[in-house]
Design an enzyme around this catalytic site. Structure first.
Site, PDB file in Angstrom:
ATOM      1  N   ASN A   1       0.837  -1.202   0.000  1.00 25.82           N
ATOM      2  CA  ASN A   1       0.000   0.000   0.000  1.00 25.82           C
ATOM      3  C   ASN A   1       0.874   1.255   0.000  1.00 25.82           C
ATOM      4  OD1 ASN A   1       0.590  -0.654   2.821  1.00 25.82           O
ATOM      5  ND2 ASN A   1      -0.998   0.791   3.440  1.00 25.82           N
TER       6      ASN A   1
ATOM      7  N   GLU B   1       0.125   5.302   0.736  1.00 26.56           N
ATOM      8  CA  GLU B   1      -0.825   6.341   1.135  1.00 26.56           C
ATOM      9  C   GLU B   1      -0.419   7.688   0.546  1.00 26.56           C
ATOM     10  OE1 GLU B   1      -2.188   4.357   5.363  1.00 26.56           O
ATOM     11  OE2 GLU B   1      -0.997   6.190   5.411  1.00 26.56           O
TER      12      GLU B   1
ATOM     13  N   CYS C   1      -4.055   0.576  -2.582  1.00 27.03           N
ATOM     14  CA  CYS C   1      -3.972  -0.628  -1.754  1.00 27.03           C
ATOM     15  C   CYS C   1      -2.924  -1.587  -2.308  1.00 27.03           C
ATOM     16  CB  CYS C   1      -5.328  -1.334  -1.718  1.00 27.03           C
ATOM     17  SG  CYS C   1      -6.620  -0.397  -0.873  1.00 27.03           S
TER      18      CYS C   1
ATOM     19  N   GLU D   1      -3.227  -4.765  -2.757  1.00 29.58           N
ATOM     20  CA  GLU D   1      -3.827  -5.687  -3.724  1.00 29.58           C
ATOM     21  C   GLU D   1      -3.881  -5.051  -5.106  1.00 29.58           C
ATOM     22  OE1 GLU D   1      -6.057  -6.350   0.237  1.00 29.58           O
ATOM     23  OE2 GLU D   1      -5.040  -4.711  -0.786  1.00 29.58           O
TER      24      GLU D   1
ATOM     25  N   CYS E   1     -10.134  -5.059   1.503  1.00 32.34           N
ATOM     26  CA  CYS E   1     -11.256  -4.134   1.656  1.00 32.34           C
ATOM     27  C   CYS E   1     -12.282  -4.413   0.554  1.00 32.34           C
ATOM     28  CB  CYS E   1     -10.762  -2.687   1.604  1.00 32.34           C
ATOM     29  SG  CYS E   1     -10.203  -2.139  -0.034  1.00 32.34           S
TER      30      CYS E   1
ATOM     31  N   CYS F   1     -11.024  -3.678  -2.964  1.00 30.21           N
ATOM     32  CA  CYS F   1     -10.054  -4.666  -3.441  1.00 30.21           C
ATOM     33  C   CYS F   1     -10.710  -6.011  -3.710  1.00 30.21           C
ATOM     34  CB  CYS F   1      -8.892  -4.802  -2.461  1.00 30.21           C
ATOM     35  SG  CYS F   1      -7.754  -3.408  -2.623  1.00 30.21           S
TER      36      CYS F   1
END
Length: 132
Positions: free
Chosen positions: A44, A46, A55, A57, A90, A93
């Site tokens: 990830n 940010e 993310c 993924e 999430c 994802c």
């Protein structure tokens, strides 16, 4: 080539070390095995403008697609604040994974008890959205 679950988890754990989580401190790594048996990883990243983060993924899927992969056979997700903790993909994802997965695609993640679990795509995202 077959990638053992332990090796996939190890690759996700290593990818997690490169995560950029300056704001939340929640670092995530993901590792994918595609239908050619190739391994793809992501972490990830940010951003101060929160919607612009990505993310792990999504990063791993991008790496897979860039290398010519089109199907996810198995994916491991490793995340947490410090120590590895419960971290399934999430909702966004789950939909991203679904785009490249079958109902029986394996998703490896730690559950709330700290044990590794293997979920199917259908179990994590039943009745997922697909274009015809």
């Amino acid at each position: 080539m077959s990638v053992a679950n332990e090796d996939l988890i190890r690759a996700a754990t290593e990818a997690r070390k490169n995560a950029y989580a300056r704001y939340s401190g929640f670092t995530v790594g993901a590792a994918i095995v595609d239908d050619q048996g190739r391994l793809h990883v992501g972490c990830n990243v940010e951003n101060a403008a929160y919607p612009l983060g990505s993310c792990a993924e999504a990063a791993a899927i991008g790496a897979m697609v860039q290398e010519g992969g089109r199907r996810i056979v198995k994916i491991a997700v490793v995340g947490g604040l410090g120590d590895i903790a419960s971290c399934t993909p999430c909702g966004g994802c789950r939909q991203r994974i679904s785009e490249f997965a079958d109902d029986d695609t394996a998703i490896l993640a730690i559950d709330d008890s700290g044990e590794w679990q293997e979920y199917s795509m259908a179990a994590l995202l039943p009745a997922s959205f697909h274009l015809p």
